[in-house]
Design a protein around this motif. Structure first.
Motif, short mmCIF file in Angstrom:
data_model
loop_
_atom_site.label_atom_id
_atom_site.label_comp_id
_atom_site.label_asym_id
_atom_site.label_seq_id
_atom_site.Cartn_x
_atom_site.Cartn_y
_atom_site.Cartn_z
N SER A 177 0.85 -1.19 0.00
CA SER A 177 0.00 0.00 0.00
C SER A 177 0.88 1.24 0.00
CB SER A 177 -0.92 0.01 1.22
OG SER A 177 -0.17 0.03 2.42
N GLY A 178 0.30 2.37 -0.33
CA GLY A 178 1.08 3.59 -0.41
C GLY A 178 1.70 3.97 0.91
N ALA A 179 1.04 3.64 2.02
CA ALA A 179 1.58 3.91 3.35
C ALA A 179 1.19 2.78 4.27
CB ALA A 179 1.05 5.24 3.88
N ASN A 180 2.14 2.31 5.07
CA ASN A 180 1.88 1.28 6.06
C ASN A 180 1.76 1.92 7.44
OD1 ASN A 180 3.73 -1.66 4.87
ND2 ASN A 180 2.16 -0.43 3.91
N SER A 190 -4.98 4.89 3.15
CA SER A 190 -3.65 4.32 3.35
C SER A 190 -2.77 4.43 2.10
CB SER A 190 -3.76 2.85 3.78
OG SER A 190 -4.45 2.09 2.80
N GLY A 191 -3.17 5.25 1.16
CA GLY A 191 -2.31 5.53 0.01
C GLY A 191 -2.58 4.70 -1.22
N GLY A 192 -3.61 3.87 -1.20
CA GLY A 192 -3.92 3.06 -2.37
C GLY A 192 -2.93 1.94 -2.60
N LEU A 193 -3.00 1.34 -3.78
CA LEU A 193 -2.12 0.25 -4.15
C LEU A 193 -0.92 0.79 -4.91
CD1 LEU A 193 -4.91 -1.12 -3.60
CD2 LEU A 193 -4.27 -2.84 -5.31
N LEU A 194 0.26 0.25 -4.60
CA LEU A 194 1.48 0.66 -5.31
C LEU A 194 1.52 -0.02 -6.69
CD1 LEU A 194 4.17 0.51 -2.47
CD2 LEU A 194 3.10 2.54 -3.46
N ASP A 195 1.58 0.78 -7.73
CA ASP A 195 1.60 0.23 -9.09
C ASP A 195 2.78 -0.71 -9.31
OD1 ASP A 195 -0.67 1.61 -9.70
OD2 ASP A 195 0.36 3.27 -10.70
N SER A 196 3.92 -0.40 -8.69
CA SER A 196 5.13 -1.17 -8.95
C SER A 196 5.21 -2.47 -8.16
CB SER A 196 6.36 -0.32 -8.60
OG SER A 196 6.33 0.07 -7.24
N ARG A 197 4.30 -2.68 -7.19
CA ARG A 197 4.41 -3.85 -6.33
C ARG A 197 3.12 -4.65 -6.17
NH1 ARG A 197 6.32 -2.15 -0.60
NH2 ARG A 197 5.60 -4.27 -0.28
#
Length: 400
Positions: free
Chosen positions: A268-271, A290-297
């Protein structure tokens, strides 16, 4: 890649792994912790051993999870309908006993009473003693605690009937120490509230104690009565008249503010821990918070939410819970955000306090990590570095 380069790469990796003790660390490795333990308590394959239910989020389950699960005072104690509960006399109550006679010249009213106002006397105030008794001249000691005021009046009249002239007795309660409710916690004026025969409800005694001192959406009311406990949110209590039940003597009401939070881990964008703040949250809003989903991971198809759910709710979904001993069952809800319609579902799926969101890494991320390690340890081998970089970049292109 040549056979010689491959062998050299393997040799370099093996050498690095064998000499990992020489690599800087912030503390002992897990190998050292395990090998140097005097006693080990573990399980097969080091699994935690907690069974859980896996539920994919879809439209068929949304009806059961579109609002927060909140317990009920009405279901736990009743009292939402009908009249106020009767309040008997109790130990510690202060009472006054007035005795009326039909005319002067009786037991309590002398014949020369003259112009006294009325044919009655009022005995000095007295407390119901630790044995539950009061004392009345010529009637003796009379059991009062646990009885209605009217019952005690009739008994005194019967005991005086052969001595007084048509006696009538009136008992006035001047202080009810046995009929108090303690209101504690996040109220502006914690105190013991004396309840009357007219009946007070939960919100009445909370109001008498100055009202709540925290935001209503984060405030919970807990009622304790004779070893039983039930909790409800302040908002539901104030919005649902049937939940605003009558209190009873000896009740204890705790008003407490609970910061409603959820945890977010993984891609997530922030843990970390996040507050609901002064609102309710859907799963979609929590993911955004929480910052959404990280595109790269992130693997959008593997968005998990961890929660304990009561068995009754799972029974409604026709889930067999016989393998679980507790009524609170661990459940993992899984959302597939590769499906466009799943975004509608997560926006309707309500978060609850202490939920945990975990977003898995895409499988390709783990492969890229491995190739990065190979690249870093094989840079001295001719040709290997460029081959690994090319392979890594190709995998990334496929993942994207």
């Amino acid at each position: 890649m040549s056979s010689m380069s491959s062998k050299l790469t393997v040799a370099v990796i093996s050498s690095l792994l064998a000499s990992c003790a020489a690599v800087p660390n912030a503390g002992p490795s897990y190998h050292a912790i395990e090998s140097q333990a005097a006693v080990k308590l573990s399980t097969k394959e080091k699994k935690v051993g907690i069974d859980y239910v896996l539920i994919d989020i879809n439209k068929s389950i949304l009806g059961y999870f579109q609002s927060e699960t909140i317990s009920s005072l009405k279901d736990g104690f009743g009292g939402g309908r009908g009249g106020a509960p009767s309040i008997p006399l109790g130990i510690g109550d202060a009472v006054e006993v007035s005795i009326f006679e039909a005319q002067a010249g009786g037991l309590f009213i002398p014949s020369d009473a003259g112009s006294r106002p009325g044919n009655f006397i009022t005995l000095p105030p007295q407390q119901i003693d630790s044995n539950g008794n009061i004392s009345v001249p010529y009637a003796g000691r009379i059991r009062a605690a646990g009885r209605a005021k009217e019952q005690v009046e009739r008994e005194i009249e019967d005991l005086l009937a052969n001595r007084a002239i048509e006696p009538q007795v009136v008992i006035t309660v001047t202080e009810r120490k046995s009929s108090q409710v303690a209101v504690l916690g996040d109220v502006n004026d914690p105190q013991k509230v004396e309840i009357s025969s007219g009946g007070e409800r939960v919100l009445d005694v909370v109001s008498t104690a100055g009202g709540i001192s925290a935001p209503g959406i984060e405030t919970y009311i807990t009622l304790q009565r004779k070893g039983r406990t039930a909790t409800i949110s302040y908002n539901k209590l104030s919005n649902t008249p049937a939940e605003n039940i009558y209190v009873a003597p000896g009740d204890t009401i705790f008003v407490n503010r609970e910061r409603r939070t959820f945890l977010a881990f993984g891609a997530s964008g922030a843990n970390g821990r996040f507050d609901f703040e002064e609102s309710s949250l859907s799963m979609g809003e929590a993911l955004a918070k929480s910052g959404g989903l990280l595109d790269s991971r992130a693997e959008p198809a593997q968005v998990a939410l961890y929660r304990t759910v009561d068995a009754k709710t799972l029974h409604k979904l026709n889930i067999d819970t016989t393998a679980f001993q507790s009524e609170e069952i661990p459940v993992i809800f899984r959302a597939n955000l590769r499906d466009p319609s799943a975004f509608f579902a997560v926006q309707k799926f309500a978060m609850q306090d202490k939920d945990i969101i975990y977003i898995s890494n895409h499988d390709s991320v783990e492969l890229i990590k491995f190739l990065d390690i190979v690249n870093s340890v094989s840079s001295t081998a001719s040709g290997v570095s460029s081959d690994v970089v090319a392979t890594r970049d190709a995998v990334r292109e496929i993942a994207d």
